[in-house]
Design an enzyme around this catalytic site. Structure first.
Site, short mmCIF file in Angstrom:
data_model
loop_
_atom_site.label_atom_id
_atom_site.label_comp_id
_atom_site.label_asym_id
_atom_site.label_seq_id
_atom_site.Cartn_x
_atom_site.Cartn_y
_atom_site.Cartn_z
N GLU A 98 0.84 -1.20 0.00
CA GLU A 98 0.00 0.00 0.00
C GLU A 98 0.87 1.25 0.00
O GLU A 98 2.03 1.20 0.41
CB GLU A 98 -0.88 0.02 1.27
CG GLU A 98 -2.34 -0.25 1.02
CD GLU A 98 -3.07 0.87 0.27
OE1 GLU A 98 -2.44 1.67 -0.44
OE2 GLU A 98 -4.30 0.93 0.40
N ASP A 99 0.29 2.36 -0.45
CA ASP A 99 1.02 3.63 -0.40
C ASP A 99 0.90 4.27 0.99
O ASP A 99 1.88 4.70 1.57
CB ASP A 99 0.55 4.59 -1.50
CG ASP A 99 -0.97 4.81 -1.52
OD1 ASP A 99 -1.70 4.18 -0.72
OD2 ASP A 99 -1.43 5.61 -2.36
N ASP A 102 -4.45 5.48 6.08
CA ASP A 102 -5.00 6.71 6.65
C ASP A 102 -6.06 6.29 7.69
O ASP A 102 -5.70 5.99 8.82
CB ASP A 102 -5.59 7.52 5.49
CG ASP A 102 -6.06 8.89 5.88
OD1 ASP A 102 -5.44 9.49 6.76
OD2 ASP A 102 -7.03 9.38 5.28
N PHE A 151 -2.21 16.19 4.28
CA PHE A 151 -2.37 15.50 3.00
C PHE A 151 -1.05 15.57 2.24
O PHE A 151 -0.50 16.63 2.02
CB PHE A 151 -3.51 16.10 2.19
CG PHE A 151 -3.98 15.16 1.12
CD1 PHE A 151 -4.84 14.12 1.44
CD2 PHE A 151 -3.54 15.29 -0.18
CE1 PHE A 151 -5.26 13.22 0.47
CE2 PHE A 151 -3.94 14.39 -1.16
CZ PHE A 151 -4.81 13.36 -0.84
N ARG A 164 1.67 12.24 -8.82
CA ARG A 164 2.15 10.88 -8.57
C ARG A 164 3.62 10.71 -8.97
O ARG A 164 4.35 9.92 -8.40
CB ARG A 164 1.33 9.85 -9.36
CG ARG A 164 -0.11 9.70 -8.91
CD ARG A 164 -0.70 8.45 -9.54
NE ARG A 164 -2.15 8.40 -9.47
CZ ARG A 164 -2.86 7.98 -8.42
NH1 ARG A 164 -2.24 7.57 -7.34
NH2 ARG A 164 -4.18 7.95 -8.46
P1 IMP Z 1 -7.96 4.83 4.10
O1 IMP Z 1 -9.03 3.85 3.68
O2 IMP Z 1 -8.55 6.04 4.76
O3 IMP Z 1 -6.86 4.21 4.93
O4 IMP Z 1 -7.37 5.43 2.76
C1 IMP Z 1 -6.30 4.93 2.12
C2 IMP Z 1 -6.20 5.55 0.74
O5 IMP Z 1 -6.55 6.94 0.75
C3 IMP Z 1 -4.75 5.49 0.26
O6 IMP Z 1 -4.49 4.29 -0.43
C4 IMP Z 1 -4.66 6.72 -0.61
O7 IMP Z 1 -5.07 6.44 -1.93
C5 IMP Z 1 -5.64 7.71 -0.01
N1 IMP Z 1 -4.94 8.67 0.89
C6 IMP Z 1 -5.04 8.77 2.22
N2 IMP Z 1 -4.28 9.76 2.72
C7 IMP Z 1 -3.65 10.30 1.66
C8 IMP Z 1 -2.68 11.39 1.52
O8 IMP Z 1 -2.24 12.05 2.46
N3 IMP Z 1 -2.28 11.64 0.24
C9 IMP Z 1 -2.72 10.93 -0.84
N4 IMP Z 1 -3.60 9.92 -0.75
C10 IMP Z 1 -4.07 9.61 0.48
MG MG Z 2 -5.62 8.11 -4.05
#
Ligand code: IMP
Ligand code: MG
Length: 177
Positions: A98-99, A102, A151, A164
């Site tokens: 995963e990147d 959050d 962010f 990206r």
């Molecule tokens: P989660 O379900 O809230 O954990 O969201 C995860 C996804 O939200 C990641 O795979 C990202 O695509 C996106 N995301 C969450 N925070 C950021 C950020 O700070 N920058 C860019 N994408 C984010």
């Molecule tokens: Mg995204």
């Protein structure tokens, strides 16, 4: 309101060094296990491409695309699979790449979904984590960096599909114009 790049929080060099460390740990932990690395599109593409080239063990790659309903900066936890794996993962050692974690909602869904397919194991490797934003607990075995509740973009992470391709990771700042 427009956005612009703010402070760089992770330089290209720091990212590269950390990716090498993570790859060494994964190579040791998965020796003789031929892990299946599952890249979560699109944000993790750059991370996975760099990570896999540092592995010293045999591995396979696969890709999944999910959409989580929500705004550009917040996920809702309602996840839809847009592209499923090609591989049958029964009995495989799966490592989700995963990147960023959050809220944890996307990964929590994904993990449950993959577990139901009877793999030997499912672990997570995320380049970034924002612990202060967590809504569900997620065990992540490999983490690159903790980042503050801001962010961030670059090295795969986007804002509305932009940024990206940056080699570094920076905060996206809002500017009222
Ligand atoms: P989660 O379900 O809230 O954990 O969201 C995860 C996804 O939200 C990641 O795979 C990202 O695509 C996106 N995301 C969450 N925070 C950021 C950020 O700070 N920058 C860019 N994408 C984010
Ligand atoms: Mg995204």
């Amino acid at each position: 309101m427009t956005t612009e790049l703010g402070e760089t929080i992770l330089a290209e060099k720091e990212i590269r060094a950390r990716v090498t460390e993570l790859a060494a740990r994964i190579s040791a932990d998965y020796a003789d296990k031929e892990p299946l690395l599952v890249c979560v599109l699109k944000g993790a593409v750059f991370f996975m491409a760099d990570l896999v080239r540092e592995l010293t063990i045999p591995s396979e790659l696969d890709f999944m695309a999910v959409s989580s309903y929500g705004s550009a900066t917040d996920s809702s936890g309602v996840v839809r699979i847009l592209k499923d794996l090609d591989a049958n993962i029964e009995g495989r050692n799966v490592l989700i790449i995963e990147d960023i974690i959050d809220s944890g909602l996307t990964l929590s869904y994904l993990r449950k979904n993959l577990r139901s397919r009877n793999p030997a194991s499912v672990e997570v490797c995320s380049l970034l984590t924002k612990p202060s934003r967590r809504k569900v607990d997620i065990a992540c075995k490999y983490v690159g960096f903790e980042v503050p509740d801001k962010f961030v973009v670059g090295y795969g992470l986007d804002y509305l599909e932009q940024y990206r391709n940056l080699r570094f990771i920076a905060v996206l700042s809002e500017e009222v114009s």
